[in-house]
Design a protein around this motif. Structure first.
Motif, short mmCIF file in Angstrom:
data_model
loop_
_atom_site.label_atom_id
_atom_site.label_comp_id
_atom_site.label_asym_id
_atom_site.label_seq_id
_atom_site.Cartn_x
_atom_site.Cartn_y
_atom_site.Cartn_z
N SER A 168 19.36 -18.87 72.68
CA SER A 168 19.77 -18.63 74.06
C SER A 168 19.18 -19.70 74.99
O SER A 168 19.70 -19.94 76.08
N GLY A 184 14.98 -13.42 68.63
CA GLY A 184 15.07 -12.51 67.49
C GLY A 184 13.84 -11.66 67.22
O GLY A 184 13.86 -10.84 66.31
N THR A 247 8.88 -15.38 68.71
CA THR A 247 9.99 -16.33 68.85
C THR A 247 9.80 -17.22 70.08
O THR A 247 9.26 -16.79 71.10
N LYS A 339 5.78 -12.28 81.49
CA LYS A 339 6.19 -10.90 81.73
C LYS A 339 5.03 -9.97 82.09
O LYS A 339 5.23 -8.97 82.76
O1 LIG Z 1 11.91 -11.61 71.53
C1 LIG Z 1 12.88 -12.36 71.54
O2 LIG Z 1 13.17 -13.11 70.59
C2 LIG Z 1 13.71 -12.36 72.77
C3 LIG Z 1 14.82 -13.18 72.91
C4 LIG Z 1 15.56 -13.16 74.11
C5 LIG Z 1 16.71 -14.10 74.16
O3 LIG Z 1 16.81 -14.95 73.25
O4 LIG Z 1 17.53 -14.09 75.07
C6 LIG Z 1 15.14 -12.26 75.15
C7 LIG Z 1 13.99 -11.48 74.89
N1 LIG Z 1 13.31 -11.55 73.74
C8 LIG Z 1 13.44 -10.58 75.87
O5 LIG Z 1 12.42 -9.92 75.61
C9 LIG Z 1 14.06 -10.44 77.13
O6 LIG Z 1 13.60 -9.70 78.01
C10 LIG Z 1 15.26 -11.19 77.36
C11 LIG Z 1 16.11 -11.21 78.46
C12 LIG Z 1 17.10 -12.07 78.13
C13 LIG Z 1 18.26 -12.45 78.91
O7 LIG Z 1 18.87 -13.46 78.57
O8 LIG Z 1 18.59 -11.73 79.87
N2 LIG Z 1 16.87 -12.59 76.90
C14 LIG Z 1 15.75 -12.07 76.40
#
Ligand SMILES: O=C(O)c1cc(C(=O)O)c2c(n1)C(=O)C(=O)c1cc(C(=O)O)[nH]c1-2
Ligand SMILES: [Ca+2]
Length: 689
Positions: A168, A184, A247, A339
């Motif tokens: 992302s 992930g 991650t 966070k």
């Molecule tokens: O633990 C992870 O691997 C991971 C990945 C992602 C992501 O890739 O978007 C998010 C989160 N955690 C996460 O905790 C989070 O709050 C979050 C919000 C978003 C978003 O795009 O709105 N991605 C992610």
């Protein structure tokens, strides 16, 4: 394919491009890299648009995208051309003065890969160097395309496609390499960051953030330090079999002053430390910032902000590099608002915290002890030992990925901050399900009913833009927002800060006082950071529009339903006169329950399954804001055969609804239908006058 090879061959051209990013202030008309400069301050030196004339800012152009999902991208602007990544990992090149499309490249991510994205099929941006663009995809590829034509130069698979690893975040470039991680950790994977050669796409090195199977080397840059420092901070025999987490899903920053890479490392997975590590240990390097050698991936230092994290307190939030004068001493620092709610000023040289204070009230830790660098955690926050814990803020973050900005003019950091409660309780029946959410906690499967209780207990779900003095470590001004999950921030030399809001407005504030000076009705929620650039001497401010991301999909009760408007890029200039099309009406189909009889046991089983398997995308409690279909309103709800073809056979897989045959039996799918049908009946009943 893992392993680390020789230090990559650093092309002279690429190093020259690094110099161009380092000297980015000499070309303020461009936005060359994710945070504009290597320091990622998101401060534009352009000042034609200023406090005195921002009232005259108008829409210069808008460009409709071909995706209706969350847009999280920060566009780049290079010599009059804008490059933006969109939902489903596409990339588009536009004339930055007119919005006219030059090309679009679609990597054709299979719809079924949407399952691997925890938090919507979003993309936060591309990196640019030497006439090429680099960006990641939801199915884990890193792709280089030619900036002139949009044709593919190379593509590499950076993840194991069988696991829930989705990209992302935006890659970063430096020293002839492209750096990328993936998401992930909430779905049971092991985190890492990789470096690829810019010209060939060949893997140069990889660094795993958490230890893997004992006795087994990865052949990676992390091998030595994981055994020396990290392994002993983990307990038991389970963590490496169920991922461990950590991650690298968003922030990666190159620091040319120290020739280092800073890497934001995510949460532990599963969340519950009791399940992951017998409730013991710091679990390095989750919840940390890592400093690595960009050429080799070699470990330099780490600072763990959330030891043993069990609240989804990622440290992946964006980092800003700056030189500050603190107590009369010039300090080279990282500024970080992860966070967990503390604002950290960290010495870049040593990795030691200079100061750390909360920027919103938090109830998981009392303070950070600067002598040890460790938070003083309240015993009640240890839900693996003390029972259910209601956190504020919780895993949605006191600040999430929405980028903050720093103005060297005011000396202030502008943080899109939040207070969002979250309830954590150990899930005694935890069962590892590779690929699906593996939190190990019940965060409130009974939402929105439970959410209403949380709301009553804690007042409200809050969002605010905070202007923070990083030297004094205190708030200077704030702008309250109606809800959380507002957009990233841009600061400009015109004395302005720009932010898009969850309520669909785009606003400018006076950077010194916080006074709102301008607002535009954008029709749809805005999440990412705006940029500023100039073409032919005319300054523009641009931002991407499009609702989605984790919070909007999963938390329907706290998020405003919007009509389906395509994702958009909007650009503004002084005197701009373009108009958005008339806002479409929300096209909401009726609730469509059938009058079939389902047993209470079926409904209860379906409830548990829905909220652990479906709710993250289709909304807790089967209530959706409509970015993804509200299943209570689905025509398939009354037809068990069609329902099964969708859920089990993957009939709508091209649309992003993967087959769940790996995870659910046809009987499970039927029980989920029983539950959604029950929710639709209740909703329909409540609707009657
Ligand atoms: O633990 C992870 O691997 C991971 C990945 C992602 C992501 O890739 O978007 C998010 C989160 N955690 C996460 O905790 C989070 O709050 C979050 C919000 C978003 C978003 O795009 O709105 N991605 C992610
Ligand atoms: Ca996470």
């Amino acid at each position: 394919a893992t392993g680390c090879s020789q230090p990559g061959d650093v092309g002279t051209k690429s190093v020259a491009f690094d110099a161009r990013i380092v000297a980015a202030d000499s070309e303020p008309q461009n936005w060359l890299s994710h945070g504009r400069t290597y320091s990622e301050q998101r401060f534009s030196p352009l000042d034609d648009i200023a406090a005195g004339n921002v009232g005259g800012l108008g829409l210069a152009w808008y460009h409709d995208l071909d995706t209706f999902r969350g847009q999280e991208g920060t566009p780049l602007v290079v010599d009059g051309v804008m490059y933006a990544t969109t939902a489903w990992s596409k990339i588009v090149a536009l004339n930055a003065a007119t919005g006219e499309r030059i090309w679009q490249f679609d990597p054709e991510v299979p719809g079924s890969a949407g399952l691997h994205a925890c938090c919507d099929v979003v993309n936060r941006g591309a990196a640019y160097a030497d006439g090429r663009l680099f960006f990641g995809t939801i199915d884990g590829r890193l792709i280089a395309v030619d900036a002139k034509t949009g044709t593919k130069v190379w593509s590499v698979q950076t993840t194991d496609p069988e696991t829930s690893q989705a990209i992302s975040g935006a890659p970063r470039v430096a020293k002839g390499k492209v750096f990328i991680g993936n998401g992930g950790a909430d779905q049971g994977v092991r985190g890492y960051i990789s470096a690829y050669d810019q010209s060939t796409g060949k893997l140069a090195w990889r660094f795993y953030t958490v230890p893997g199977e004992p006795g087994k080397k990865d052949g990676a840059a992390s091998d030595e330090v994981l055994e020396r420092l990290a392994r002993k901070t983990w307990s038991g025999d389970r963590y490496w079999q169920i991922g461990g987490g950590g991650t690298v899903w968003d922030s990666i920053v190159y620091d040319p002053d120290f020739d280092r890479l800073y890497v934001g490392v995510g949460n532990g997975g599963p969340w519950d430390r009791g399940i992951r590590s017998n409730g013991e240990g710091d679990n390095l390097f989750i919840g940390s910032i890592l400093a690595l050698d960009p050429d080799t991936g070699e470990y330099i230092w780490h600072y763990q902000e959330t030891p043993g994290d069990q609240w989804d307190f990622t440290s992946t939030q964006q980092m800003i590099l700056a030189d500050l004068t603190i107590d009369g001493t010039a300090r080279q620092v990282i500024m970080h608002a992860p966070k967990n709610g503390f604002f950290y000023v960290i010495d870049r040289k040593t990795g030691k915290p200079v100061s750390a204070e909360t920027f919103v009230p938090v109830n998981w830790a009392e303070k950070v002890d600067l002598a040890t660098g460790r938070p003083v955690v309240y015993p009640a926050a240890r839900y693996d030992k003390a029972g259910p814990f209601l956190a504020s803020s919780g895993g949605w973050g006191a600040h999430n990925w929405h980028p903050m900005a720093f103005s060297p003019q005011t000396g202030l950091v502008y943080i899109p901050a939040m207070q969002v409660p979250m309830r954590y309780a150990t899930d005694g029946s935890f069962e590892y399900r590779p690929g699906l959410l593996n939190l190990g906690v019940g965060t409130g499967g009974k939402l929105p009913e439970e959410a209403a209780a949380i709301k009553a207990m804690l007042g409200a779900f809050q969002g605010r833009l905070i202007a923070w003095d990083p030297v004094a470590q205190k708030e200077v001004w704030r702008a309250e927002r109606d809800s959380p999950w507002n957009g990233g921030v841009l600061a400009t030399a015109g004395g302005l800060v720009f932010e898009g809001l969850a309520d669909g407005t785009f606003r400018a504030h006076d950077a010194k006082t916080g006074k709102e000076l301008w607002r535009f009705e954008a029709q749809q929620a805005i999440m990412p950071g705006p940029v500023s650039y100039a073409v032919n001497g005319v300054q523009y401010v641009a931002v991407m529009v499009g609702k989605g991301g984790a919070y909007n999909l999963a938390m329907p009760g706290f998020s405003r339903p919007d009509p389906r408007i395509p994702g958009r890029i909007m650009a503004f200039k002084l005197g701009g006169t373009a108009k958005l099309p008339v806002k479409a009406k929300a096209d909401v189909p009726p609730f469509q329950p059938s009058d079939e009889k389902f047993t209470a046991a079926q409904i209860a089983h379906g409830d548990a399954l829905f909220n652990s398997t479906c709710g993250a995308c289709h909304g807790a409690g089967a209530q959706s804001i409509g970015v993804l279909p509200d299943l209570r309103r689905s025509g398939a709800l009354a037809n068990g055969d069609v329902w099964r073809q969708i859920v089990i056979d993957g009939m709508l897989s091209d649309n992003g609804m993967a087959s769940f045959a790996k995870y659910l039996s046809p009987a499970d799918a039927e029980d989920i239908r029983a539950y959604v049908n029950d929710r639709a009946r209740v909703a329909k009943g409540a609707e009657k006058p």
